[in-house]
Design an enzyme around this catalytic site. Structure first.
Site, PDB file in Angstrom:
ATOM      1  N   VAL A  12       0.831  -1.202   0.000  1.00  0.00           N
ATOM      2  CA  VAL A  12       0.000   0.000   0.000  1.00  0.00           C
ATOM      3  C   VAL A  12       0.862   1.247   0.000  1.00  0.00           C
ATOM      4  CG1 VAL A  12      -1.776   1.293   1.252  1.00  0.00           C
ATOM      5  CG2 VAL A  12      -1.928  -1.203   1.102  1.00  0.00           C
ATOM      6  N   ARG A  37      13.559  -2.895   9.243  1.00  0.00           N
ATOM      7  CA  ARG A  37      13.825  -3.700   8.046  1.00  0.00           C
ATOM      8  C   ARG A  37      13.874  -2.847   6.775  1.00  0.00           C
ATOM      9  NH1 ARG A  37       9.858  -6.764   8.542  1.00  0.00           N
ATOM     10  NH2 ARG A  37       8.475  -5.935   6.939  1.00  0.00           N
ATOM     11  N   CYS A 128     -10.947  -2.784   2.759  1.00  0.00           N
ATOM     12  CA  CYS A 128     -11.046  -2.707   1.297  1.00  0.00           C
ATOM     13  C   CYS A 128     -12.373  -3.247   0.770  1.00  0.00           C
ATOM     14  CB  CYS A 128      -9.879  -3.439   0.641  1.00  0.00           C
ATOM     15  SG  CYS A 128      -9.695  -5.168   1.147  1.00  0.00           S
ATOM     16  N   GLN A 155     -11.734 -12.677  -2.792  1.00  0.00           N
ATOM     17  CA  GLN A 155     -10.621 -11.780  -2.531  1.00  0.00           C
ATOM     18  C   GLN A 155      -9.289 -12.342  -3.012  1.00  0.00           C
ATOM     19  OE1 GLN A 155     -12.947 -10.451   1.494  1.00  0.00           O
ATOM     20  NE2 GLN A 155     -10.787  -9.899   1.420  1.00  0.00           N
ATOM     21  N   HIS A 240     -10.275  -7.435  -5.945  1.00  0.00           N
ATOM     22  CA  HIS A 240     -11.314  -8.237  -5.297  1.00  0.00           C
ATOM     23  C   HIS A 240     -12.614  -8.155  -6.085  1.00  0.00           C
ATOM     24  CE1 HIS A 240      -8.561  -8.789  -2.149  1.00  0.00           C
ATOM     25  NE2 HIS A 240      -9.089  -8.055  -1.185  1.00  0.00           N
TER      26      HIS A 240
END
Length: 336
Positions: A12, A37, A128, A155, A240
């Site tokens: 995202v 990370r 979503c 999905q 989706h």
């Protein structure tokens, strides 16, 4: 406009960068934040290189106007005070604050004005599957109040992140090569399969994902609508799909509903069964709208309609919806 992205290295977060660039969002300074990370990773935005900073409890958000956050509910809860304490608007893509009474839950096509009342300085981006559905429901609600919704979602692997997409591709290779499928991201092999579980089961037998659709729809639409959902993971990569049945107070003509969808904000009518034209995720990944087709009367309910929709859940279901909220705030002059 000073903009921050928290979780910049995630699926995202990367979509935020693409959407902000494509929509020519007004940015004077851009700050990218991430975990240990991803800290130090470099990304190019509008021809300039930016380095991801480590998200810490400090004053890094002092001059930020809008912060898009997509690093998980735990991170959002931990750092919300740091992000908002100097006046930044936090538009959060996690589940952390969606049902908080002091946090508006916003889909601009439905309830943009709710974004103006945010006592905690936070605006929540809905789940979503909910976002996609309510954009279509709003067009129908404008014709007659919706009393009940039944929805089955289909999905894509991308809903569980890039690693899940990679695993699905690898599973197909392994199975076709006669090898055991690698299973890490889901409870079962997804390739050549469907899994009728997304998120954890609740005491009532529904999953957390399904209950999000029930609760979030009511909050967004300021409605007493009752939603019953079954959410299924399917072996497609991105975007989706949803099969939806609605019951309205007054019976509606299919022609009127098609007209409302065709003219609805954020919607595209794709409904030509004679030519086998209907929304499919394979062809709609990377697109902004919610595509609706197969609109017809519900044979089991005189006040019912049923239809099919598809939308890219990383775009409209996440990054794009958040950016549209920010664009609305700028339009009405409600950013510090």
């Amino acid at each position: 406009m000073n903009v921050a992205i928290v979780g910049a290295s995630g699926a995202v977060g990367q979509e935020f960068l693409r959407v902000l660039a494509e929509r020519d969002f007004p940015i004077d300074n851009l700050l990218l934040f991430g975990s240990t990370r991803s800290a130090g990773t470099k990304y190019t935005f509008r021809g300039k290189e930016y380095t991801v900073k480590l998200l810490q409890h400090n004053d890094d958000f002092k001059d930020v106007d809008i912060a898009f956050t997509s690093a998980g509910a735990g991170t959002s809860k931990e750092f919300a005070a740091d992000i908002t304490k100097f006046g930044a608007v936090m538009i959060d893509n996690s589940s952390a604050f969606r049902m908080d009474e002091e946090v508006p839950l916003v889909v601009p096509e439905c309830n943009a004005e709710d974004a103006l009342k945010r006592p905690r300085g936070i605006i929540a981006n809905p789940n979503c599957t909910t976002i996609m559905m309510v954009v279509a429901l709003q067009a129908i609600e404008n014709l007659s109040h919706i009393k009940r919704v039944h929805v089955a979602s289909y999905q894509a692997a991308s809903g569980a992140g890039q690693a899940a997409m990679d695993e699905l591709v690898e599973q197909y290779r392994e199975v076709l090569d006669g090898k055991p499928a690698t299973v890490k991201k889901f409870a079962y092999q997804l390739a050549f399969n469907v899994i009728p579980q997304i998120d954890v089961f609740q005491d009532n037998g529904y999953t957390k994902e399904e209950m999000k659709m029930y609760n979030e729809t009511r909050k967004i639409m300021h409605s007493d609508v009752l939603t019953s959902a079954t959410c299924v993971r399917v072996p497609s990569l991105r975007s989706h799909s949803e099969a939806i049945w609605v019951e309205t107070e007054q019976p509606l003509e299919v022609s009127d509903v098609k007209k409302a969808i065709a003219g609805g904000e954020g919607l595209v009518l794709m409904d030509n069964p004679e030519k086998q034209e209907y929304p499919m995720p394979l062809f709609l990944a990377g697109k902004d709208p919610v595509y609706v087709g197969r609109i017809r009367k519900d044979l089991a309910n005189p006040n019912g309609l049923t239809f099919w929709l598809v939308s890219d859940q990383i775009r409209k279901g996440a990054a794009l919806n958040a950016v549209q909220i920010a664009e609305y705030l700028i339009k009405v002059g409600d950013v510090k």
